[in-house]
Structures are given as C-alpha cells and as structure tokens.
Design a protein around this motif. Structure first.
Motif, PDB file in Angstrom:
ATOM      1  N   GLU A   1       0.838  -1.203   0.000  1.00 32.22           N
ATOM      2  CA  GLU A   1       0.000   0.000   0.000  1.00 32.22           C
ATOM      3  C   GLU A   1       0.875   1.255   0.000  1.00 32.22           C
ATOM      4  O   GLU A   1       0.657   2.189  -0.776  1.00 32.22           O
ATOM      5  CB  GLU A   1      -0.917  -0.005   1.218  1.00 32.22           C
TER       6      GLU A   1
ATOM      7  N   GLU B   1      -0.358  -8.703  -7.829  1.00 29.13           N
ATOM      8  CA  GLU B   1      -1.118  -8.024  -6.776  1.00 29.13           C
ATOM      9  C   GLU B   1      -0.817  -6.532  -6.780  1.00 29.13           C
ATOM     10  O   GLU B   1      -1.724  -5.697  -6.684  1.00 29.13           O
ATOM     11  CB  GLU B   1      -0.765  -8.631  -5.415  1.00 29.13           C
TER      12      GLU B   1
ATOM     13  N   LEU C   1      -3.295  -3.232  -7.587  1.00 27.12           N
ATOM     14  CA  LEU C   1      -3.430  -2.190  -6.577  1.00 27.12           C
ATOM     15  C   LEU C   1      -3.099  -0.824  -7.154  1.00 27.12           C
ATOM     16  O   LEU C   1      -3.842   0.150  -6.976  1.00 27.12           O
ATOM     17  CB  LEU C   1      -2.511  -2.501  -5.391  1.00 27.12           C
TER      18      LEU C   1
ATOM     19  N   ARG D   1      -5.723   0.437  -9.697  1.00 29.67           N
ATOM     20  CA  ARG D   1      -6.935   0.948  -9.049  1.00 29.67           C
ATOM     21  C   ARG D   1      -6.711   2.380  -8.561  1.00 29.67           C
ATOM     22  O   ARG D   1      -7.563   3.261  -8.765  1.00 29.67           O
ATOM     23  CB  ARG D   1      -7.332   0.051  -7.874  1.00 29.67           C
ATOM     24  N   LYS D   2      -5.588   2.612  -7.939  1.00 29.65           N
ATOM     25  CA  LYS D   2      -5.300   3.953  -7.431  1.00 29.65           C
ATOM     26  C   LYS D   2      -5.153   4.960  -8.577  1.00 29.65           C
ATOM     27  O   LYS D   2      -5.632   6.097  -8.493  1.00 29.65           O
ATOM     28  CB  LYS D   2      -4.023   3.932  -6.580  1.00 29.65           C
TER      29      LYS D   2
END
Length: 470
Positions: free
Chosen positions: A258, A291, A295, A298-299
């Motif tokens: 993240e 993965e 991620l 999407r951001k």
C-alpha cells in the motif's frame, strides 16, 4: 524581455505564452538575443567587482528581503506557474514554498563560506586556503519547475558572491519575470541578477563563448547539456549539469505494498510525470507483481485529470503536443511488445495536452520505455526474482539521477542503497529531496550538486596562500 543592470528592457519582438491545459494565450513577452545577452554579461561582470566584496551577511540580507516579498506574493506566483506550466495549483504552491526555502537557506549560508588554515611543514610558514566566488554565473533553467529551478540556481550563486545572468525556458517565462520582480523590489544592486528571455541558440552561444562567464549551470536534457559542455570547453568554464533521468523504483515482496503504491503515485504522476527524478521503471518482485499491478492500477484510475486551476485535479496536462505524442509512442510500443495496459493508455481528446495516467503490466527490457525517458504519466511494471538481478537491471542505464527502493528488510535496504548507481536514493521514501541535502546525479545525469552546504561548492574557487614570515 530582459532585466539588465537593474532595468527592464522591452523590445518589439514578441512571443505568446500558452496555457497547456486550454491552448489559450495567457500573455506575451518581448524577446531578446545576442546583443542584450552581451549587455547582461557585462553588467554582471561589473557588479561582481563590488558584490563579491560585500560581507556574507549583507548579501544574505538582500536575499532575505526577496524571500519576504515572495512569501507575500506566494498565491500570485503559484497561479502563474499553473497557468503557464499546467501543474495542479496545490503542486504549484508546493513549488513556490520549495523555491523560497532554497533562497532562505542560502541567505543564511552566505555567512558560512569558510576557508581553512593548513598545518605548515616549516616553522616559518603560514598556510591558508581561501574560498572565493568563481565570478559571473550563467544559468539556464527548465519549464517543469519554472520557479524553484530559478531560485535553486540563483540562491547559492548570490550567497557565494557571484553575479548571475539567467535564461529561463521559453514555455514558462512569466514565472521568471515574477522572480526578478521580487529581486528588484528587494533592492538587489543593479547588475547582480540579470534576466534574458529569447533566442535559445543566440543566448546560449553568448553564455558559452564569453570569457566573462566563469560558471555555467544548466538543468535540462542530456543532449543539450553535452552540447553546452562542448561549447564551453574553449573557455574552460566550471560546469554544473542536472540532466536526464530514468529512475528505477524497486519493490520487494516484504514491502508494504500500500505504501509502495502510494509512493509510485507521488513519484510517477506528480507534474504528470514531467520531473527528472520521476519513476520510469517500476520493478516488482515476481511473487507480488500481479497483486501490486492491480493495486496501483486501481489507485491510478481514481486520479482526476484536468486543468490545474480547477478544484480536485490531481494530474494536469503535458507541456505541449510533442510531449503527448512521445508518451503515446512509448505506450503503443510497449503494447506491441506484450505489455498489458491495466489503466489509462490513451490520449485525452481536448483543447489541452492531456494523456491518461497509465499503468502497464508485463514490461520488458526490449521496450523503448525501458531505456528512454518518457517524461509523462506512464508507470511500466517490470518483474524480477532476486536482489542481484534487480540491482543489475536498475543500474543498466546511462542515467544516474534518482532511484527508489521499498523494503522492510534492513540488510537489503543497505545493500540496495550501496549498490544503486544513482546520486539520490530514497529508501521507503518517494520524495527524498530537501533543501539541506545535495541534489544531483552521476553518469549521464550530470555533474555538480544543488542544495545544502554542497550547493555552494560549484560557485567557489579554492585559493591556496603560503606566507613566509622570515
């Protein structure tokens, strides 16, 4: 437009300035050439005779006054940046703050130009090393940070006791004019800072050929930097070059994904990817590559693209249509060689120069994007297996400006830190730049440093003095 020897010069030749987000003309400036540049260099040369002798505290006081004026005009300065550069207003305000901080830092450093007393090898001698200003400094600045790049070059020069002739990028002259208005209002003595806007070739040739110019500092492409170095060879100028970059961003499987994704967002999509330290290659360990790609995509898909003056815009335009076409060519090349677009990938049809923020999975070393500086909002994801492999691939570039690594393994962090061939390394830090630290690259990313106490060095000469007492 020129500011020479403390006076503004208007000419009949005019060039328009365009907003890259709308294509609209936002102003015009008069342009100058070789003759005016000669005048500016002569003014700087004459003023150097007195400026260099002023106490550092006095030079710093002039700079501090300019800082005060810039802070009072901060909103105006930021609005000008956004209108002529396109970056979101929040980013422009950050640039103004950064640029002012550089000027403020060196206003203090002007008091700290220290020399040395050297232990003598003979009892009847006293040995000293004096540090003195190199002379007139010519500066050429880029369009991507039209305010802070100017203050970052002028500030150490003035602190060291040099005088300056500056040429800004033709796309962003209004920010330069704003900076020099602040210096004028601050009462900086005539001839200490001079501005020439106009014919790049004519101005550049005067700067490189003049024997009155002792130092040349440039931020821009590697190709132009090499040309300036060649042209300056005959006069043996001191050179500072902050040139191209092709930053690797390494993400290991133990990293906080993240945080790493947010780090790529900050490094890659700031100023629409138009920064020299922007991430160009995202290397993700194979076990988490899929993965991480999802991620990040999407951001990125949640970023808002548009006119930087509008509320909520995250990514502004590219500087011109040529930049858009280059980005598009890189994306198309990557897709033709097996890359998969996870987000974006298209030119945005509008009156401005917009390209969708893009994530490409499955990037390979055969793609143009793996070796050429994209200078746009595209994040290609490469996968790797071992630390040794990724370090070798990350270093396989003629550039060496900035590199990044995300890992929670302390030993691995130290290994990567020591092995990456880059002048700036961010470990779990996508924004490592700060006023008190050196900024600059190695290899074909340039020579010299800007920032901190190190930024003074390129504007000073060391003079050895030996005094025999008997």
């Amino acid at each position: 437009m020129a500011y020479i020897n403390g006076e503004w010069l208007e000419t009949t030749d005019q060039e328009n300035v365009y907003n890259p987000a709308t294509g609209e003309v936002i102003g015009s400036v008069s342009i100058v050439g070789a003759n005016e540049t000669k005048e500016a260099i002569q003014a700087a040369s004459e003023s150097f005779k007195t400026w260099r002798k002023l106490p550092g505290a006095t030079r710093g006081a002039y700079m501090a006054k300019a800082v005060e004026i810039m802070r009072s005009r901060a909103d105006e300065l930021a609005n000008t940046i956004t209108k002529e550069n396109g970056k979101p207003l929040a980013d422009a305000k950050g640039e103004v703050t950064s640029g002012i901080n550089y000027l403020e830092w060196y206003a203090e450093e002007a008091k700290r130009v220290y020399g040395d007393v050297v232990p003598a090898s003979h009892e009847d001698k006293h040995l000293m090393v004096l540090r003195q200003p190199v002379g007139v400094a010519a500066a050429i600045t880029p369009w991507n940070f039209p305010f802070s790049m100017i203050t970052r070059k002028i500030a150490p020069a003035l602190a060291a006791g040099c005088t300056v002739v500056l040429k800004p990028a033709p796309a962003t002259p209004l920010s330069a004019i704003n900076v020099f208005e602040c210096f004028h209002e601050a009462g900086v003595p005539a001839g200490v800072v001079n501005l020439v806007i106009g014919d790049a070739e004519a101005i550049g040739k005067e700067m490189t050929s003049s024997t009155d110019v002792s130092k040349l500092t440039f931020t821009g492409s590697t190709a132009v930097g090499k040309m300036l170095m060649r042209d300056s060879a005959a006069t043996m100028k001191r050179m500072s070059m902050e040139l191209g970059g092709h930053a690797p961003f390494i993400i290991f499987e133990d990293a906080d994904l993240e945080a790493a994704a947010n780090g790529v967002l900050m490094s890659k999509f700031r100023n629409a990817g138009q920064t020299c330290i922007s991430t160009n290659r995202v290397y993700v360990q194979q076990s988490v590559a899929s993965e991480f790609g999802d991620l990040l995509a999407r951001k990125v898909s949640e970023l808002t693209v548009g006119d930087g003056t509008k509320e909520g815009v995250d990514v502004g335009p590219l500087i011109n249509d040529g930049a858009v076409q280059k980005v598009n060519e890189h994306v198309q090349d990557a897709c033709s060689k097996g890359g998969k677009v996870l987000s974006g990938g298209n030119i945005i049809e509008s009156d401005g120069n917009f390209f969708e923020p893009t994530v490409i999975q499955g990037a390979t070393d055969t793609m143009r994007i793996a070796t050429e500086e994209t200078f746009g909002p595209v994040a290609p994801i490469f996968s790797f297996e071992t630390t040794e492999e990724v370090i070798e691939r990350a270093n396989n570039s003629r550039y060496g400006l900035a590199g990044y690594c995300f890992t929670n393994d302390l030993s691995r962090a130290y290994e990567v830190m020591n092995e990456l061939e880059y002048g700036i390394v961010g470990i779990n830090d996508p924004t490592p730049i700060t006023v008190q630290a050196p900024f600059g690259g190695i290899k074909e990313s340039g020579t010299g440093k800007e920032g901190g106490k190190y930024g003074l060095d390129d504007y000073l000469i060391e003079k050895f003095v030996s005094i025999k007492t008997n």
